[in-house]
Write an enzyme that holds these catalytic residues in place. Sequence first.
Site, PDB file in Angstrom:
ATOM      1  N   GLY A 372       0.855  -1.183   0.000  1.00 38.63           N
ATOM      2  CA  GLY A 372       0.000   0.000   0.000  1.00 38.63           C
ATOM      3  C   GLY A 372       0.883   1.221   0.000  1.00 38.63           C
ATOM      4  O   GLY A 372       2.115   1.109   0.006  1.00 38.63           O
ATOM      5  N   ALA A 373       0.228   2.370  -0.023  1.00 41.79           N
ATOM      6  CA  ALA A 373       0.983   3.611   0.021  1.00 41.79           C
ATOM      7  C   ALA A 373       1.835   3.645   1.289  1.00 41.79           C
ATOM      8  O   ALA A 373       2.903   4.231   1.334  1.00 41.79           O
ATOM      9  CB  ALA A 373       0.020   4.794   0.020  1.00 41.79           C
ATOM     10  N   VAL A 377       2.738  -5.110   3.556  1.00 39.95           N
ATOM     11  CA  VAL A 377       1.965  -5.780   4.600  1.00 39.95           C
ATOM     12  C   VAL A 377       2.409  -7.241   4.652  1.00 39.95           C
ATOM     13  O   VAL A 377       2.456  -7.909   3.617  1.00 39.95           O
ATOM     14  CB  VAL A 377       0.458  -5.714   4.303  1.00 39.95           C
ATOM     15  N   LYS A 392       1.907  -4.115   9.144  1.00 41.89           N
ATOM     16  CA  LYS A 392       2.238  -3.104   8.135  1.00 41.89           C
ATOM     17  C   LYS A 392       3.565  -2.494   8.499  1.00 41.89           C
ATOM     18  O   LYS A 392       3.750  -2.037   9.626  1.00 41.89           O
ATOM     19  CB  LYS A 392       1.181  -2.002   8.125  1.00 41.89           C
ATOM     20  N   ASP A 489      -9.245   8.060   2.631  1.00 43.71           N
ATOM     21  CA  ASP A 489      -8.742   7.144   1.606  1.00 43.71           C
ATOM     22  C   ASP A 489      -9.655   5.930   1.484  1.00 43.71           C
ATOM     23  O   ASP A 489      -9.206   4.788   1.553  1.00 43.71           O
ATOM     24  CB  ASP A 489      -7.307   6.732   1.935  1.00 43.71           C
TER      25      ASP A 489
END
Length: 695
Positions: A372-373, A377, A392, A489
């Site tokens: 992810g940004a 993960v 994460k 988001d």
Amino acid sequence: MNSRNHLAFLLIFFTTIIFHPYTTSSSSSSTTFHFPTLSLQNLSLLGDSYLRNGVVGLTRDTGVPSSSSGTVIFTSPITFLNPTTNSTASFSTKFTFSIQNPKGISSSGDGISFFLSPNNHSLGSPGGFLGLVNSTQLTKNKFIAIEFDTRLDTHFNDPNDNHVGLDINSLNSIKTADCSLIGIDLKSGSYITAWIDYWHDGNNLKVFLSESESNKKPIYPILDVDIDLSLYFQEVMYLGFSGSTEGSTEKHFVTNWSFTSFGIRHPKPRIGNPHNVSDDTVAKNPAIEVPNNVGDRNKKHKKIGLAVGVLGPVFFCSVLVVFGYVSVKKWRESKMDMNIQAELLTGPKQFSYKELKVATNGFHSGRIIGHGAFGSVYKAVFVSSGATAAVKRSKHSHEGKTEFLAELSIIACLRHKNLVPLQGWCVEKGELLLVYEYMPYGSVDKVLYQESGHWGFLKWNHRYNIAVGLASVLAYLHQECEQQVIHRDIKASNVMLDANFNARLGDFGLARIMDHDKSPVSTLTAGTMGYLAPEYLQYGKATDKTDVFSYGVVVLELCCGRRPIEREPGGHKMINLVDWVWELHSKGAICDAVDKRLNKEFDPDEVRKLLLVGLSCANPDSEKRPSMRRVLQILNNESDEIAVPKMKPTLSFSNSLPLSIEDIIVSSLDDDEEDASAKASTNANLTVPVIRIDG
Ligand SMILES: *[C@@H]1O[C@H](CO)[C@@H](O)[C@H](O)[C@H]1NC(C)=O
Ligand SMILES: *[C@@H]1O[C@H](CO)[C@@H](O)[C@H](O)[C@H]1NC(C)=O
Ligand SMILES: *[C@@H]1O[C@H](CO)[C@@H](O)[C@H](O)[C@H]1NC(C)=O
Ligand SMILES: *[C@@H]1O[C@H](CO)[C@@H](O)[C@H](O)[C@H]1NC(C)=O
Ligand SMILES: *[C@@H]1O[C@H](CO)[C@@H](O)[C@H](O)[C@H]1NC(C)=O
Ligand SMILES: *[C@@H]1O[C@H](CO)[C@@H](O)[C@H](O)[C@H]1NC(C)=O
């Protein structure tokens, strides 16, 4: 609970008491009791109920065909609502009961109920009224009750003769569940233990049932209802059990009972202010509601707090250790059923880097389950407990640690069944790691757009349920939290699915942390582009309405099985999902938008409703978008649908610019005080090319 947990509990308890003096006062409105056997000291009996050998019998064998009803009530009233702050209690109760029928007799009585009542004297009628409702004045008695119903009364819409249900002021249950599903026969005569947990912050009530000797609370509730009981709570209420027979000899017994209520808040300064915090915010602010259930200990705590101030940390530590040890011993000796609280206390905790490194096999690339940004993960497996989690790992260095911890303290106190629960964090070696519950099915986009059908197909009822779950958690974040949280988001890849295909929103709050490193605009990719509201693209300012827009896009994706921006099949033109659906709506053919893969297996009314909700949320005009609470009401059929204009409204920012450029800068700077991240984005926002939105 083992002694380590006790100590942890005490530590949290102490830090809370010492750093938040206001919380101590609330203990007066929390109640805890535990009756391993029942006695007349604290109970009053109404109707046919009686006490024998520490067991309460609710009904008597009156001899067929007459019937019996009885009630037992805890004598002291219990506070459920603080009228000055409007804060309401959460509660948790556990009891064991038995419903016995003579051998060979198939006719059954009616069952029992656990109830909360505004008074201590109303007794209901025998027969199908469970001792809750007066047969001559059906609407007179007020109550919140969980029924354990052993008779099929069709006039109360009972599903069968073996169910639990939530009843409010009426025996027509709000929701019921069939006990046979978990292999329990309420009438079997065995001892059945029930747990009822109501979590105010989550507006959720759960009932668990177990028939086993071990008395262990099952993992899954039999009844799970989203309900805000604060609407029905009185300032003080009485608790008890009632039961009735109907021309039968069914007997109803309650053998033991424990109860705890907590969470009534008194006015207090906002804690965990994210924008003005010191480095130790998280340590100081466990941000978890700690049940202040040990009322008579508070005096001691206060004294200790005083001593600490005077005599310094060394004394504090020794007192803590000694007191902790004594308390642990005391706690163990007392028969206090702490399990109830243990379950409510499982908040996020700090992990060590080593622990996480081992659990992820040294952050092995084979363990990566997503990107992810925020970073990668990993799937983590904790060998000691066998538990799995998703870790994460941020690829950015986090110099703005204070800000991060502040953000974390907000995230940590969010509780909702549609959030991916944060289990813990780790800030070590310049790295930031967040530990979340592992979601077996991954994110909605994976399941929705998978090629192979590996996880099974998302059926319509799952999709609808995901839309409802997501609306519920957003209503919580926007309107029900102590402090409004804007997610910023929302997209299909941030909505996870748990083992029952319920929506679990992830990555909340992180968007803001990310802003520190990157402006929101620079993170724009074709993928997230489709989720951003026009005014967000224009001004870079996230509000609850920009979240609503993104929600609308996700809802349309769920209905249509199409990505927000997709290349035309065989062509090169990019199609915007909102525009596409709106066009079908203009032609009066909105239902044509539905995912063809569903094979017409859906309720057309629901499809239409969800598509219209999606469009109204994705309205270019932020003013016209509904609030998430309204959306939730519409989806739950509690509110009328919103009329969606046939033509997609056009917005022209240059004509009806709500703010001058100066205003925008000023408002961004205002934000800045609260939101250090805005600084980075301010400049970028103003340089965003103007995006034309035309009809
Ligand atoms: C409650 O009563 C049941 C049946 O008598 C018994 O099995 C159980 O251990 C009791 N539980 C507690 C917590 O005392
Ligand atoms: C039960 O009653 C006794 C005697 O009246 C009292 O001392 C005790 O505090 C009561 N227990 C609870 C849990 O209210
Ligand atoms: C509490 O709720 C009542 C009724 O909804 C309202 O009139 C009152 O202003 C509220 N008080 C506070 C402190 O919010
Ligand atoms: C109900 O409560 C009132 C006030 O506390 C008390 O006087 C009365 O005896 C109670 N009634 C019963 C049936 O327990
Ligand atoms: C039901 O209400 C009527 C009228 O108030 C009363 O006479 C009767 O005793 C009540 N029945 C029960 C079981 O409380
Ligand atoms: C932050 O807190 C300090 C001390 O508590 C206070 O002096 C300062 O004005 C606060 N800053 C802001 C921006 O509120």
